[in-house]
Design a protein around this motif. Structure first.
Motif, mmCIF file in Angstrom:
data_model
loop_
_atom_site.group_PDB
_atom_site.id
_atom_site.type_symbol
_atom_site.label_atom_id
_atom_site.label_comp_id
_atom_site.label_asym_id
_atom_site.label_seq_id
_atom_site.Cartn_x
_atom_site.Cartn_y
_atom_site.Cartn_z
ATOM 1 N N ALA A 151 0.718 -0.987 0.206
ATOM 2 C CA ALA A 151 -0.249 -0.105 0.024
ATOM 3 C C ALA A 151 0.787 0.918 -0.188
ATOM 4 O O ALA A 151 0.370 2.416 -0.773
ATOM 5 N N GLU A 152 1.572 1.008 0.599
ATOM 6 C CA GLU A 152 3.205 2.294 0.795
ATOM 7 C C GLU A 152 4.012 2.565 -0.879
ATOM 8 O O GLU A 152 4.025 3.994 -1.480
ATOM 9 N N THR A 153 3.715 1.404 -0.706
ATOM 10 C CA THR A 153 4.171 1.327 -2.552
ATOM 11 C C THR A 153 3.464 2.335 -3.793
ATOM 12 O O THR A 153 3.808 3.165 -3.977
ATOM 13 N N ALA A 154 2.581 1.961 -3.446
ATOM 14 C CA ALA A 154 1.256 2.446 -4.038
ATOM 15 C C ALA A 154 1.032 3.733 -3.935
ATOM 16 O O ALA A 154 1.057 5.074 -5.327
ATOM 17 N N TRP A 208 2.075 6.661 -6.817
ATOM 18 C CA TRP A 208 1.283 7.325 -7.302
ATOM 19 C C TRP A 208 1.470 8.912 -7.396
ATOM 20 O O TRP A 208 1.990 9.819 -8.112
ATOM 21 N N LEU A 209 1.898 9.182 -6.021
ATOM 22 C CA LEU A 209 2.877 10.566 -5.459
ATOM 23 C C LEU A 209 3.368 10.783 -6.686
ATOM 24 O O LEU A 209 3.878 12.653 -6.673
ATOM 25 N N SER A 210 4.561 10.184 -6.877
ATOM 26 C CA SER A 210 6.004 10.760 -7.881
ATOM 27 C C SER A 210 5.715 11.254 -8.945
ATOM 28 O O SER A 210 5.930 11.371 -9.612
ATOM 29 N N ALA A 211 3.912 10.955 -9.656
ATOM 30 C CA ALA A 211 3.473 11.150 -10.872
ATOM 31 C C ALA A 211 3.373 12.470 -11.404
ATOM 32 O O ALA A 211 2.780 12.493 -12.262
ATOM 33 N N GLY A 212 3.392 12.870 -10.301
ATOM 34 C CA GLY A 212 3.031 14.434 -10.460
ATOM 35 C C GLY A 212 2.572 14.996 -8.816
ATOM 36 O O GLY A 212 2.799 14.810 -8.366
ATOM 37 N N ARG A 213 1.872 17.114 -8.852
ATOM 38 C CA ARG A 213 1.758 17.351 -8.416
ATOM 39 C C ARG A 213 0.312 16.452 -7.531
ATOM 40 O O ARG A 213 -0.244 16.167 -8.526
ATOM 41 N N ARG A 214 -0.028 17.239 -6.330
ATOM 42 C CA ARG A 214 -0.871 17.171 -5.483
ATOM 43 C C ARG A 214 -2.330 17.799 -6.313
ATOM 44 O O ARG A 214 -1.585 18.845 -6.615
ATOM 45 N N ASP A 253 9.717 -3.332 -2.913
ATOM 46 C CA ASP A 253 9.524 -3.750 -3.680
ATOM 47 C C ASP A 253 8.565 -4.630 -4.637
ATOM 48 O O ASP A 253 9.217 -5.919 -4.768
ATOM 49 N N PRO A 254 7.748 -3.872 -5.609
ATOM 50 C CA PRO A 254 7.003 -5.021 -6.358
ATOM 51 C C PRO A 254 7.901 -5.926 -7.038
ATOM 52 O O PRO A 254 6.715 -6.622 -7.844
ATOM 53 N N HIS A 255 8.817 -5.473 -7.223
ATOM 54 C CA HIS A 255 9.674 -7.070 -8.279
ATOM 55 C C HIS A 255 9.801 -7.944 -6.980
ATOM 56 O O HIS A 255 9.986 -9.255 -8.320
ATOM 57 N N THR A 256 9.631 -8.186 -6.018
ATOM 58 C CA THR A 256 9.360 -9.628 -5.294
ATOM 59 C C THR A 256 8.152 -9.849 -5.641
ATOM 60 O O THR A 256 8.222 -11.724 -5.390
#
Length: 857
Positions: A300-303, A307-313, A338-341
């Motif tokens: 959940a924290e990764t998701a 999302w936050l890294s993809a643009g401004r709030r 890590d989603p690669h797991t």
């Protein structure tokens, strides 16, 4: 009637106490700075705003969210200007006679407008209690009590009260519940409101807990809305000692959202099911941050971070409501996973949807598929048998997108749908605008008729006798290998029974980073005109003579649709637009093609290849032929004559076998034989069975156990990947080493066939074997080694044997354990064979024993 005033509880108390405020402000200056600074900087832009008017927002629900953000801003900073703006709003709201903005007159009971006001004003009352003038505080308490009691008294007859899987129910119950908590000890009625809200939440929990995959049948944004707006009450109740948040839907939500997220565009999701009203935003982040903390869920924290890294709030003031509860929920100690797991392929059992990725990183080619009932599996099954807590199933926002697929790659939607909004009954809309209908999705029309529910005069399951017969089942569950993935469904019962449809089996195959295959096996009791549908962003060009449709998309990309079967077909094209389509596609138009066999027939097999092609390279697109010109639905040949010529053959669930071209398939759903210059190079099976070439005389690959298995000869290493592998036989005479799901494996090479598990050595007193070829007596032991280069870089339909992109194939790792699995595709255990992971010394001893046994002959 005026409320009785009792001794009130200390304020604030809903989410934190006055003693917690210093820690709150310390977090704002430290671990929570990113959230706090955005919230306060956005509020500061509105410090000089005048008193609100009823026309400020086109949606009255936003007024409640607005005032909550101002009140929290005051607690976060101690800045009295934020308190003053909140007080200005509260006093203004007191002067508005109807917080429902007409909904009571229209619907007969308070609904979401009042629900939002109750939530927002309850928060503000609690957070500002100690700075409000006495007269204002008393007036707010009276009005809050009046509106809460109005909803409480109307509750038994409200249309949504028995619809437990329904956002109106959750939000309105949360409104009266939070008002009850805010006014506890101050209003004699507060206990009744709270008891009703808790009783409802207990029933809602029964409906939501079985949804363990975190999905929601109405669509992801509907899930965000319902949960994020009700979440403040759930959090406050938990803080008060009554916790209802240990729910399957919340436990699974982080993984679901991460899986649905498009790596190239993290603010969009490959799952477009249900009503479309835009993309999830801050409300989803507040839920993710809550579930990350509540369940220590790194996914959940990764998701949330992706999302936050993809643009401004968002800088829209009412959306700060979500940031308030994100701040309160956020636990910086929860680290992202890590989603690669994770496997690249995911099954969401309640939604009955599959998501197949090529990579967790940018450059993904993703394919999603859905096949299930209205309402999600758990609640459909529960209500079908009258299970607790009873009630009704809200499915008016569900679409006829079952057996439909979606595809994204190369920075653009390749096969979207005509996304739109319908909300229940659709008979009042023109036929061309009914976004729920099958024609707006990538499905199948039969004589122009779509799935049951296309026409909705009512969205009550009891008013539709077919409701509990309309269903679909998976075929198979999603699974994958290093280079391929598969999903599918059975959807014959989705259609009206007079059509006589007895079979619609759809199999979707993803060749990671390269192309997809869609195979439909359809049969009915009478002849029909079947239309196969696919959507594109900007148009479609049809060239039936060459067998291709060029779907026009963005980013300089086309989606080539090679219609392998039927051999003779016609096509029509057009565009669609529905309510809110512009939120998905700015020009509010989505293009489509419908492919129809030349002649109506009772049965048809559609076989299409979906190939991303740069528009500038359309003339040099890859060649794709039928495996058999006399049976075009049997299979396809991708890139004939290339360094990786892939020959696909398809069977049928429950069938004994199938032969086409020079291939023979036994038991499995599908198989693929790849060759380079006529020499076998790779083989694939989907389901247990056997694949042979040379007209069935040479076995290429077989397994009695694997749900999916790929055997890829890379130089002299046989790289095997898939799920559930405990045995296989693979034709690969050049093999000197074996890797299974990235781990070393031992096997026997016998007459050019690699056999796993390795054959046991013969007994020492077995006697002399017959004279003959020693290579055919007992075979040669081979063990794990370093794999050769892995084929298939991004988008390469004819791999050159070079190194793969990261994550494209098996990696060398430590010796396998009982939990070893293939993290880049299949998710099953790779250690089922008895000889898996034998130590080198033992291998050498066994090989020596075999050599001595041979010499005795």
């Amino acid at each position: 009637m005026a409320a009785s005033v009792l001794l009130g509880a200390a304020h604030p108390h809903l989410f934190f106490g006055s003693g917690d405020v210093p820690a709150l402000r310390a977090a704002a200056a430290g671990t929570h700075t990113e959230i706090a600074s955005h919230l306060t900087s956005t509020l500061s832009e509105h410090l000089d705003d005048p008193a609100p008017t009823t026309a400020d927002y086109d949606d009255p629900r936003l007024f409640g969210q607005d005032v909550c953000a101002w009140a929290f801003g005051y607690q976060l900073t101690g800045d009295s200007r934020y308190a003053a703006q909140a007080q200005l709003r509260l006093k203004t709201y007191l002067g508005w006679t109807d917080w429902g903005f007409g909904e009571i007159a229209e619907l007969g009971a308070p609904d979401l407008n009042i629900g939002h006001f109750l939530l927002g004003v309850s928060c503000a009352y609690d957070l500002l209690y100690n700075v409000l003038p006495d007269a204002d505080r008393a007036a707010i308490a009276v009005r809050l009590g009046t509106e809460a009691d109005r909803m409480y008294r109307a509750w038994p007859n409200a249309w949504y009260v028995a619809q437990y899987p329904q956002n109106h129910n959750w939000i309105n119950a949360a409104g009266i519940g939070l008002a009850g908590l805010a006014l506890q000890g101050e209003d004699a009625r507060a206990g009744d409101w709270l008891a009703r809200a808790q009783d409802d939440l207990a029933k809602v929990s029964v409906a939501l807990d079985p949804i363990r995959d975190g999905s929601w049948h109405e669509g992801i944004l509907y899930e965000e809305y319902g949960i994020s707006i009700a979440l403040p009450f759930w959090m406050a109740l938990r803080a008060a000692g009554s916790d209802y948040t240990d729910l399957g839907i919340l436990r699974g939500l982080g993984k679901m959202f991460l899986v649905a997220m498009i790596p190239d565009a993290p603010r969009q999701q490959i799952l477009l099911h249900g009503d479309f009203t835009g993309w999830p935003a801050g409300g989803m982040i507040s839920i993710l941050r809550f579930t990350a903390a509540r369940f220590q869920d790194g996914l959940a924290e990764t998701a949330a971070r992706r999302w936050l890294s993809a643009g401004r709030r968002s800088g829209y003031l009412p959306e700060l409501f979500s940031e308030v509860f994100e701040f309160l929920a956020y636990d910086p100690a929860v680290q992202p996973t890590d989603p690669h797991t994770l496997p690249l392929d995911t099954w969401l059992p309640d939604l009955q949807a599959s998501v197949l990725h090529s990579t967790w990183d940018a450059g993904d080619l993703a394919l999603a598929f859905k096949a299930g009932p209205y309402g999600g599996r758990a609640n459909f099954d529960r209500l079908k048998v009258g299970g607790a807590p009873g009630g009704h199933l809200d499915w008016g926002h569900d679409h006829n997108d079952d057996m439909s697929f979606w595809m994204w790659g190369y920075g653009t939607w390749l096969a979207p749908e005509a996304a739109g909004y319908i909300a229940g009954v659709n008979t009042g809309l023109a036929l061309a605008n009914r976004a729920n209908m099958t024609a707006f999705h990538n499905g199948l029309l039969i004589d122009g008729t779509g799935e049951l529910g296309d026409l909705r005069a009512s969205d009550d399951e009891l008013a539709n006798p077919w409701f509990f017969s309309r269903d679909a089942q998976p075929l198979p569950l999603p699974t994958g290998t290093a280079d391929y993935a598969v999903a599918g469904g059975r959807g014959a019962s989705l259609y009206p029974s007079p059509l006589g449809l007895s079979r619609w089996d759809r199999l979707v195959v993803l060749a990671r980073k390269r192309y997809a295959l869609v195979r439909d096996d359809v049969a009915a009791s009478a002849s029909h005109a079947y239309d196969w549908i696919c959507h594109f962003l900007d148009g479609a060009n049809v060239d039936a003579a060459s067998g291709w449709v060029q779907g026009i998309n963005r980013n300089g990309m086309s989606l080539g649709v090679r219609v392998v079967s039927p051999a003779s077909w016609t096509a029509t094209t057009g565009t669609q637009s529905a309510n809110l389509t512009f939120l998905f596609e700015p020009d509010a138009q989505v293009a489509w093609v419908r492919v129809r066999p030349q002649t109506p027939a009772p049965a048809v097999q559609f076989l299409t290849a979906l190939v991303p092609v740069p528009a500038a390279s359309w003339a040099s697109r890859v060649r794709i032929d039928p495996l058999s010109t006399s049976d075009t639905g049997a299979g396809a040949v991708v890139a004939p004559g290339s360094a990786l010529e892939e020959r696909w053959i398809f069977g049928r669930a429950g069938g004994d076998g199938y032969a086409a071209g020079d291939l023979a398939l036994t038991s499995a759903l599908a198989g693929m034989a790849a060759r380079n210059g006529g020499v076998p190079a790779r083989a694939l099976l989907i389901g247990p069975g056997k694949l042979s070439d040379q007209n069935g005389t040479r076995e290429l690959l077989s397994s009695a156990s694997a749900r999916m298995i790929e055997a890829d000869l890379q130089e002299t290493t046989l790289v095997v990947s898939g799920e559930g592998i405990s045995d296989f036989r693979a034709y690969a005479p050049a093999t000197t080493a074996v890797r299974i799901n990235g781990q070393p494996g031992s096997a026997t090479l016998l007459d050019g066939v690699v056999i796993y598990p390795a054959l046991p050595p013969p007994p020492s007193d077995a006697g002399a074997p017959d004279a003959g070829d020693p290579g055919s007596d007992g075979g040669t032991y081979i063990d794990g080694g370093t794999p050769g280069p892995i084929d298939a870089g991004p988008g390469d339909l004819e791999p050159d044997g070079g190194a793969a992109e990261p994550g494209a194939g098996s990696a060398v790792g430590p010796p396998p354990t009982s939990g070893s699995s293939f993290a880049h595709g299949g998710s099953g255990c790779s250690s089922g064979g008895a000889a898996m992971g034998l130590e080198v010394a033992l291998l050498l001893a066994l090989a020596s024993l075999r050599r001595r046994w041979r010499r005795r002959g």
